[in-house]
Design a protein around this motif. Structure first.
Motif, mmCIF file in Angstrom:
data_model
loop_
_atom_site.group_PDB
_atom_site.id
_atom_site.type_symbol
_atom_site.label_atom_id
_atom_site.label_comp_id
_atom_site.label_asym_id
_atom_site.label_seq_id
_atom_site.Cartn_x
_atom_site.Cartn_y
_atom_site.Cartn_z
ATOM 1 N N ALA A 482 -23.178 11.629 -14.372
ATOM 2 C CA ALA A 482 -24.340 12.515 -14.283
ATOM 3 C C ALA A 482 -25.597 11.828 -14.804
ATOM 4 O O ALA A 482 -26.693 11.980 -14.236
ATOM 5 N N TYR A 483 -25.454 11.060 -15.873
ATOM 6 C CA TYR A 483 -26.596 10.353 -16.451
ATOM 7 C C TYR A 483 -27.105 9.270 -15.502
ATOM 8 O O TYR A 483 -28.320 9.086 -15.325
ATOM 9 N N GLY A 484 -26.165 8.548 -14.866
ATOM 10 C CA GLY A 484 -26.560 7.435 -14.006
ATOM 11 C C GLY A 484 -27.213 7.869 -12.719
ATOM 12 O O GLY A 484 -27.930 7.081 -12.087
ATOM 13 N N ASP A 485 -26.986 9.094 -12.307
ATOM 14 C CA ASP A 485 -27.562 9.579 -11.049
ATOM 15 C C ASP A 485 -28.056 11.013 -11.263
ATOM 16 O O ASP A 485 -27.462 11.977 -10.790
ATOM 17 N N PRO A 486 -29.167 11.170 -12.008
ATOM 18 C CA PRO A 486 -29.617 12.516 -12.405
ATOM 19 C C PRO A 486 -29.967 13.438 -11.246
ATOM 20 O O PRO A 486 -29.940 14.652 -11.396
ATOM 21 N N THR A 487 -30.289 12.874 -10.085
ATOM 22 C CA THR A 487 -30.596 13.723 -8.935
ATOM 23 C C THR A 487 -29.410 13.842 -7.982
ATOM 24 O O THR A 487 -29.447 14.614 -7.027
#
Length: 530
Positions: A482-487
Motif C-alpha cells: 500500500a505504501y509503495g503504490d498509494p494510488t
C-alpha cells in the motif's frame, strides 16, 4: 406512578364533557380492550402516559390500535385525547411540576409524522434546555424525512417496536442500536428506546436526538435487544425480569467466536428470533438456535467528515495507517500488539515518513492493557496513541484522511469501522476471518492470511471455539504494498464503497428489516381498528 398526576387526570377528564363523550362512552373501546369501568380505562391511560417514569414489575402490552385512538385528531383537526390531557395538566390550575412529568411522557407515544408536535409542549423551566437540543433534533428529523423510505400505507395504522440497548453510549452496540432506530423510524414504525448504559460509558454526541423516544418501560408488542446474550441474561436476571412478558422477543446479539458459550441455548430458548448481522454470525447462531437465526445485516452510515485542526496537524506529511478500537473490547481480540509488530516489520525505524495512528477509547479503564500497548510501541515515536472520544464528524475526517485503515483482529462479529472506512474511500487491510468477510474480500480490500487457533479462557470472556491468528509477515508485506503504490488501491476502494452501499446501505437493510417485522406484527381485523 405519581398519584397526584393520576388524580389530576381523573379530575380533568371527569370535568370535561367533550372528553367524556368522545372517549369514555365509546363502547367499542370498552369491548375491544376489556375495560369494565371508567376507572379501569383511566388507569390504563395513566399507565401509558407515565410509561417513561414508572418501571413496573410486569409492563403491559398496549395494543397499537388503542394508542392510535388516543393520539388521533378529528378530520377537521379537532384535538386528540392526548392533546386535551397535556393542555389540561399544563394549565395554571395544575400542580407545579406535573406538566413537566406528563409532557416528558408524550413524545414516545407518537409516530414520526407527529413527533414534531412535542416540541411545542416544552416550556417553563425546561425551555432553555430543550431549545439547546431542538436544533440537533430538528436536523435529525429532517435527515429521517430525507431518507424517503416510509412504507406505511394510510391503512396500515400505528406499529410499535421497543429497542433495548445502549444507544446513549460510545460503544459498537450503541451504534448498532442508533442505526437500527434510524431504519425503523424511516420505515414509519413508532419507536420506544430503553437505555441501559453505565454511567462509566462515554456519552455519544448523538444521544440527545434520541431523548424523545426514551421510555422506562415498554408498551410495544415487539422487543429487540441490541446487546450481547450475556447482557440480555443480566437484564432478565437482575434489571428487568419481566420486560419480555407477552412480547415477541428478538435478540440482535453480536458474537465474535466460532462457538457460542455454554448456557446460551437457555437464553435463546426464551427468544422468538435471533437476528445475525453477518453470514459468519448466522452460521454460529444457527448451530444452536436453528430456524430462529435470521440473517439481517446492519445499516452502515458513515458520518460526513468535517475538518479537524488537531487531526489535520497529526496526519500532515506522513503516510498514515490507522486503527481504532475500544480497550473494553479486549486487546487480545482487537490485537493492536500484533499490528504494532507488523508495522515495525514493514517499516524500519529509519523510515520516518510513515505513521501508525491508534485511535482508542477507555484506556483509563484498562490500565494494564494500556501498559502492554505502550511497552509494545517502545521508543517508536512513529506510533501515536490518540485516546478519548472524537465527535463523529472528526472521526470520519480522521478515517477519510488516512491512507489505510488496518485491522489485524482475531475476531469480529461485524466490523463496523471497517465498513465505514470503505464508505469513506479509505483502503482497508484486515484479517480474512469472521464477520468482516461479508465485505472485506479480495476485490474490496487487502486481506491478511491467518490460521485458526483455540481461544484460551483467560483471553476472552466466555471463551469458546476458535479465532484467527493473523500472519504478521503477510500483513507487513501488504502495508509495504500500500505504501509503495498509494494510488494503486483506487480500484479496490471504489469497489469497496459500492459494495458496502449496496449491501449495508439504508435501502437494502430497510427492505430486509421491513420484511422481518411485517411477518411478526399481525394486521388487526377491521372490526378492531379505532
Amino acid at each position: 406512578m405519581n398519584p397526584e398526576v393520576v388524580a389530576d387526570l381523573h379530575r380533568l377528564i371527569e370535568g370535561d364533557v367533550t372528553l367524556w363523550c368522545r372517549y369514555f362512552l365509546r363502547q367499542d373501546l370498552h369491548a375491544q380492550y376489556g375495560f369494565r369501568s371508567t376507572a379501569s380505562y383511566l388507569h390504563c391511560l395513566a399507565e401509558i402516559l407515565l410509561a417513561r417514569r414508572a418501571p413496573l414489575p410486569r409492563p403491559p402490552v398496549i395494543p397499537d390500535s388503542l394508542l392510535a385512538a388516543l393520539i388521533a385528531r378529528g378530520a377537521a383537526g379537532e384535538p386528540s385525547f392526548l392533546d386535551h390531557v397535556v393542555r389540561g395538566l399544563g394549565s395554571p390550575e395544575a400542580k407545579e411540576g406535573d406538566d413537566t412529568e406528563v409532557e416528558s411522557a408524550v413524545a414516545h407515544l407518537l409516530p414520526l409524522d407527529l413527533i414534531r408536535d412535542t416540541l411545542r409542549l416544552r416550556r417553563r423551566s425546561a425551555a432553555e434546555l430543550e431549545a439547546a437540543k431542538s436544533n440537533a433534533f430538528e436536523q435529525y428529523l429532517s435527515y429521517l424525512d430525507g431518507l424517503g423510505l416510509s412504507r406505511r400505507s394510510k391503512n396500515e395504522g400505528l406499529r410499535s417496536i421497543c429497542i433495548v440497548g445502549f444507544h446513549r453510549s460510545v460503544l459498537g452496540v450503541g451504534e448498532d442500536a442508533r442505526r437500527l432506530t434510524d431504519v425503523l423510524l424511516a420505515l414509519g414504525y413508532r419507536i420506544e428506546l430503553i437505555d441501559l448504559s453505565s454511567a462509566h460509558f462515554p456519552v455519544s454526541g448523538e444521544a440527545p436526538v434520541y431523548d424523545a423516544f426514551e421510555v422506562r418501560r415498554p408498551t410495544a408488542p415487539v422487543l429487540i435487544f441490541c446487546m450481547p446474550l450475556s447482557e440480555i441474561s443480566r437484564v432478565w436476571a437482575s434489571i428487568y425480569p419481566n420486560i419480555s412478558a407477552g412480547r415477541h422477543v428478538i435478540a440482535y446479539a453480536p458474537w465474535e467466536l466460532t462457538r457460542l458459550p455454554r448456557g446460551c441455548d437457555l437464553i435463546l430458548a426464551a427468544c422468538d428470533e435471533v437476528w445475525c448481522s453477518t453470514s459468519y454470525q448466522h452460521e454460529v447462531y444457527q448451530a444452536v438456535a436453528g430456524a430462529k437465526a435470521r440473517l439481517v445485516p446492519f445499516y452502515v452510515k458513515a458520518p460526513d467528515p468535517e475538518r479537524d485542526a488537531q487531526v489535520s496537524e497529526l496526519l500532515a506529511g506522513k503516510f498514515n495507517l490507522l486503527f481504532a478500537f475500544d480497550f473494553n473490547s479486549r486487546i487480545e481480540r482487537k490485537n493492536p500488539l500484533g499490528l504494532v509488530d507488523a508495522f515495525q516489520r514493514a517499516f524500519p525505524r529509519r523510515q520516518t515518513d510513515v505513521q501508525l495512528v491508534l485511535k482508542t477509547i477507555n484506556a483509563e479503564a484498562n490500565p494494564a492493557a494500556f501498559e502492554l500497548l505502550i511497552a509494545a510501541i517502545g521508543e517508536d515515536d512513529r506510533v501515536v496513541v490518540l485516546d478519548g472520544d472524537l465527535p463523529p464528524s472528526a472521526m470520519a475526517y480522521l478515517i477519510s484522511e488516512s491512507d489505510v485503515f488496518v485491522s489485524l483482529h482475531r475476531a469480529e462479529g461485524f466490523g463496523r469501522l471497517l465498513a465505514e472506512a470503505m464508505l469513506l474511500g479509505t483502503l482497508v487491510i484486515c484479517t480474512g476471518h469472521s464477520g468482516s468477510r461479508d465485505f472485506a474480500k479480495s476485490d474490496t480490500a487487502l486481506v491478511v492470511d491467518h490460521t485458526l487457533i483455540p481461544v484460551a479462557p483467560e483471553q476472552y470472556p466466555l471463551a469458546a471455539g476458535h479465532w484467527a491468528e493473523p500472519d504478521l509477515r503477510h500483513a507487513a508485506s501488504l502495508m509495504m504494498q500500500a505504501y509503495g503504490d498509494p494510488t494503486g488501491g483506487r480500484v479496490k476502494r471504489e469497489a469497496a464503497r459500492r459494495f458496502v452501499a449496496s449491501r449495508f446501505g439504508l435501502a437494502p437493510v430497510a427492505e430486509r428489516i421491513h420484511a422481518q417485522i411485517e411477518a411478526i406484527l399481525p394486521r388487526e381485523p377491521e372490526s378492531r381498528k379505532c
